[in-house]
Design an enzyme around this catalytic site. Structure first.
Site, PDB file in Angstrom:
ATOM      1  N   GLU A 175      33.760 -10.729  58.173  1.00 46.35           N
ATOM      2  CA  GLU A 175      34.790 -10.788  57.137  1.00 46.35           C
ATOM      3  C   GLU A 175      35.426 -12.169  56.994  1.00 46.35           C
ATOM      4  O   GLU A 175      36.133 -12.416  56.015  1.00 46.35           O
ATOM      5  CB  GLU A 175      35.869  -9.743  57.413  1.00 46.35           C
ATOM      6  CG  GLU A 175      36.712  -9.399  56.205  1.00 46.35           C
ATOM      7  CD  GLU A 175      37.647  -8.220  56.440  1.00 46.35           C
ATOM      8  OE1 GLU A 175      38.624  -8.078  55.678  1.00 46.35           O
ATOM      9  OE2 GLU A 175      37.389  -7.424  57.379  1.00 46.35           O
TER      10      GLU A 175
ATOM     11  N   ARG B 119      35.974   2.016  45.603  1.00 41.57           N
ATOM     12  CA  ARG B 119      37.225   2.352  46.270  1.00 41.57           C
ATOM     13  C   ARG B 119      38.454   1.947  45.474  1.00 41.57           C
ATOM     14  O   ARG B 119      39.519   2.516  45.638  1.00 41.57           O
ATOM     15  CB  ARG B 119      37.252   1.664  47.637  1.00 41.57           C
ATOM     16  CG  ARG B 119      36.257   2.269  48.610  1.00 41.57           C
ATOM     17  CD  ARG B 119      36.157   1.435  49.847  1.00 41.57           C
ATOM     18  NE  ARG B 119      35.505   2.190  50.924  1.00 41.57           N
ATOM     19  CZ  ARG B 119      35.290   1.704  52.130  1.00 41.57           C
ATOM     20  NH1 ARG B 119      35.667   0.470  52.415  1.00 41.57           N
ATOM     21  NH2 ARG B 119      34.712   2.429  53.054  1.00 41.57           N
TER      22      ARG B 119
ATOM     23  N   GLY C 194      34.922   3.633  61.190  1.00 45.82           N
ATOM     24  CA  GLY C 194      34.083   4.807  61.423  1.00 45.82           C
ATOM     25  C   GLY C 194      32.642   4.463  61.730  1.00 45.82           C
ATOM     26  O   GLY C 194      31.843   5.349  62.045  1.00 45.82           O
TER      27      GLY C 194
END
Length: 614
Positions: free
Chosen positions: A580, A493, A217
């Site tokens: 990452e 999360r 997003g």
């Protein structure tokens, strides 16, 4: 030259539903967004040299002229397609109603219809990272071919030839900086290195750029005094600051960071300011706390001190940001910035455009296989190019690894997992299919130290009910099968992994109680501190989701200069990494909205430092 290309169809496997979350949000504010269904048309582009549909079917007058409509299952539901035929050709393809994700579906909606028309074939390549959407288009067009009296199987077998530029296939080369990986980290590294005066080659193993940044997003966390100036500092937010500051010292570096934030917090309270408190140091301390104090404090500080500069640099290079700042799931503070389309695809498009304009050579379908080390220095890489040939790229100034994590590599997940009972094939991932840990494997082979490999983040992101809503939580609530809230929606999360579902009367009661909490603006029984809009006027959206592997926190150890560290704790000359593929920043848990700035900040740093390397 013309080159025949083969087609590989990847079958989607079903995930075992370990949990199910219902997220309810009202329209308005930052509560939700709905997927749009724009009509996309591929204009007629056939030429005399192309294979016609009639030739592919071995007959003249292959079709009944007219426009036919069909749909096929995509990633998020049916994808509707309208196809117009002449007597012997497909002349136009229009994408109609669909529920596909904006950004991820853009490439197949643009490229698949155009390729079908150009080649008059259904044997065209699917788009890497959007296989389900690509196949939906192909199946729907095949249905329309059958309706028009054509032979769909003959079209599937029709040869596909594409014209490629002579320099589209990588050959042996020498360059200042080699970037491995074409996602947000790689593109930001390539652009910044180019802007630093270096010649740059970027290689990407997939057929399209973007990686996870393209699929996400696009939320970008940073303190931002200008955009945050109208956000009120509530008592509940103040209590969150006090709670983190009250944590015992875990290291000298943590104690120093805490002392700096305490001083800033005390000065803020004395000032009488009523707007949101935020600083790079508070962002760092909150990120360290959310990662269970396993993150490298100095590395996190380097990250959060660069976020605003990177946001502004991206804006200077064509990325648009809205003025509104809010909180994505797991961000825990009102510092999440967003592009107008709520899509990381906007970031990728701007980076690619500027990198290309700056002279960066980009090669797709080009997979790095191993690093070249000379006299202890990483000096290049061996790469399999788009023709399947092994070539060598020598890098005079540096190699930047930006290949992403290993969410899509089941074997690696199982090998390194330290926290989940089952992290294997029972779980799918919402990450790019290219996230297979290649850079970690290559790095380990040359002596890189790996950190944080056991920490893997899950998120309820696989849509069960179809559709989707915004990742912002200030006006949203999560409820379980009993229709009751069960968690602080603004928290980490990894607190969402419970079985969920809903009865109407309990849900109505829950929403009423939620609205009272919003009006009060106080911490609730779960510890939620961020509030914005009540849920009172529709339309309302309540999709359900199952867990997916969302982020791998571990990878190559780097320092604040994005230099890669070996197992002896020393910098490996000529070797940099970002995104990452690295570890040590997020600890056990990545804060929502920290991934994109992590990748882009350290990508920019890596590119700048590699370009200036002698």
């Amino acid at each position: 030259m013309k080159k025949k290309r083969s087609v590989q169809v990847i079958k989607k496997t079903s995930a075992i539903l370990l949990s199910l979350t219902l997220l309810l949000s009202a329209c308005g504010g930052n509560g939700s967004t709905t997927t749009s269904a724009p009509e996309t048309t591929a204009a007629e582009t056939t030429t005399a040299a192309e294979t016609t549909a009639a030739e592919a079917a071995g007959q003249e007058g292959a079709y009944k002229p007219g426009t036919y409509t069909a749909s096929a299952q995509g990633n998020n539901g049916p994808v509707e397609v309208s196809v117009t035929f002449s007597e012997d050709a497909i002349t136009e393809i229009t994408i109609g109603k669909h529920g596909e994700t904006t950004g991820i579906s853009d490439a197949p909606f643009e490229k698949i219809p155009a390729a079908i028309i150009q080649n008059q074939s259904l044997g065209v390549d699917t788009i890497s990272g959007a296989t389900n959407t690509s196949n939906a288009i192909l199946e729907a067009v095949a249905d329309c071919v059958t309706q028009a009296g054509g032979d769909a199987e003959a079209l599937r077998a029709a040869a596909v030839e594409t014209e490629e530029a002579a320099n589209a296939v990588l050959k042996d080369a020498e360059v200042d900086v080699l970037v491995i990986g074409g996602g947000g980290a790689g593109l930001s590294a390539a652009l910044s290195a180019s802007q630093g005066g270096a010649s740059v080659i970027l290689v990407e193993k997939l057929s399209a750029l973007g990686g996870n940044t393209f699929r996400c997003g696009g939320a970008f966390n940073t303190y931002d005094p200008e955009r945050q100036k109208n956000i009120p500092m509530t008592d509940s937010l103040a209590s969150a600051v006090d709670k983190v500051l009250a944590h015992e010292d875990v290291s000298e570096a943590h104690a120093q960071l805490k002392a700096e934030v305490q001083k800033q917090w005390d000065e803020y309270k004395v000032s009488g300011d009523t707007m949101l408190f935020d600083t790079p140091e508070w962002h760092a301390l909150q990120s360290i706390d959310a990662g269970d104090y396993e993150g490298n404090v100095e590395l996190v500080r380097s990250f959060t001190s660069n976020t605003l500069d990177t946001l502004n640099w991206l804006e200077e290079n064509g990325v648009e940001w809205t003025d509104q700042v809010s909180t994505v799931v797991g961000a825990m503070w009102n510092r999440s910035h967003q592009t107008p389309n709520n899509s990381g695809a906007d970031i990728i498009a701007a980076l690619e455009k500027n990198a290309t304009a700056g002279g960066v050579e980009i090669y797709l379908d080009s997979k790095a296989e191993e690093l070249i080390v000379e006299d202890g220095r990483v000096s290049g890489a061996v790469i399999t190019n788009a023709d399947g040939e092994k070539v060598t790229v020598a890098a005079k100034k540096g190699v930047i690894m930006a290949t992403g994590g290993f969410s899509a590599n089941v074997d690696m997940r199982v090998k390194y997992n330290q926290q989940w009972e089952d992290i294997g094939e029972s779980l799918t991932t919402n990450n790019s299919p290219g996230a297979t840990g290649d850079g970690i494997v290559m790095g380990e082979a040359v002596g890189v130290n790996l950190v944080g490999m056991g920490w893997i983040q899950l998120m309820p992101l696989n849509g069960v009910s179809g559709g989707g809503i915004s990742g912002y939580v200030n006006s949203s609530l999560f409820c379980n099968k009993e229709g009751e809230r069960f968690v602080a929606e603004d928290q980490r999360r990894d607190v969402l992994a419970e079985d969920m579902g809903v009865p109407a009367d309990a849900l109505e009661k829950t929403v009423a109680e939620f609205n009272e909490l919003v009006k009060a603006g106080q911490p609730d029984e779960f510890g939620r501190t961020t509030w914005e809009n009540t849920i009172e006027s529709g339309p309302f959206y309540a999709p359900s989701f199952s867990p997916a592997v969302h982020h791998t926190m571990g990878g190559l150890e780097i320092n604040g200069n994005a230099e890669v560290i070996n197992t002896d704790g020393e910098v490996i000359p000529g070797f940099y990494a970002a995104g990452e593929v690295t570890g040590g920043i997020h600890g056990t848990n990545r804060v929502g909205g920290n991934a994109v700035p992590d990748a882009l900040c350290f990508g920019k740093v890596a590119g700048t430092n590699a370009a200036s390397n002698e």
